[in-house]
Design an enzyme around this catalytic site. Structure first.
Site, short mmCIF file in Angstrom:
data_model
loop_
_atom_site.label_atom_id
_atom_site.label_comp_id
_atom_site.label_asym_id
_atom_site.label_seq_id
_atom_site.Cartn_x
_atom_site.Cartn_y
_atom_site.Cartn_z
CB VAL A 46 -36.98 0.75 14.13
CG1 VAL A 46 -36.69 2.22 13.89
CG2 VAL A 46 -38.49 0.49 14.08
CB CYS A 47 -31.91 -1.02 15.14
SG CYS A 47 -32.67 -0.88 16.79
N PRO A 48 -31.93 -1.21 11.97
CG PRO A 48 -32.61 -3.12 10.80
CD PRO A 48 -32.69 -2.44 12.13
CG LEU A 51 -27.83 1.21 13.16
CD1 LEU A 51 -27.47 -0.18 13.66
CD2 LEU A 51 -27.08 2.27 13.95
#
Length: 187
Positions: A46-48, A51
């Site tokens: 999920v993080c990318p 970001l």
């Protein structure tokens, strides 16, 4: 306990930004609006997406005088490795703060102690170094840069116009509310 109006603690961390390693301190934050965008870890799922969403809106944040700092408990070396390995992360121009000791993550109260990682926390910090808005959500739900940008704009507006408040879905130029004595208890 609420973190609203909490002054962020002194910190010195390493960061990966603009293709280089840098030191970022609390002094770098004071005097401008900032967003601290905590996420669990590099090389995740999920993080990318979050970001990249921020990277796509970064120029707009800068245009309103707001710096973005993404933060995870990874080292600055891991941030660089992720940047080098991922086309998505290569879009990032804002500083990626390294917090391998978790000191910054604990100061913002988003450390998941058993995992040694941060919760998904977004914090808007005013030029005095105080938290004026924040959101912490479950690790399996991504955040929206457009809504975060709107919240920064609203926070800036009410800081400049202290006698007015921004209603739901407020956008710059839209009507605000000016509390009357009849509404004071309802805010």
């Amino acid at each position: 306990m609420s973190l609203i109006n909490k002054e962020i603690g002194d910190f010195t961390v390493q960061a990966y930004a603009d293709g280089d390693f840098k030191t970022v301190t609390k002094a770098d934050v004071i005097g401008k609006w900032s967003v601290f965008f905590f996420y669990p870890a590099d090389f995740t799922f999920v993080c990318p997406t979050e970001l990249e969403d921020l990277a796509n809106k970064y120029e707009e944040f800068k245009g309103i005088g707001c710096e973005i700092y993404s933060v995870s408990c990874d080292s600055h070396f891991v941030h660089k490795a992720w940047h080098d390995a991922s086309k998505t992360i290569q879009k990032i121009k804002y500083p990626m703060l390294a917090d391998p000791t978790g000191a910054l993550t604990r100061d913002f109260e988003v450390m998941i102690e058993k995992d040694g990682m941060a919760e998904r926390g977004s914090f808007i910090v005013n030029p005095e170094g105080k938290i004026v808005a924040y959101e912490v959500i479950a690790g399996n739900v991504g955040r929206n840069a457009d809504e975060l940008f709107r919240r920064v704009q609203a926070s800036q507006f009410v800081a400049e116009h202290g006698d007015q408040v921004c209603p739901a879905k407020w956008q710059p130029g839209a009507e605000t509310l000016k509390p009357s004595l009849d509404l004071v208890g309802l805010i």
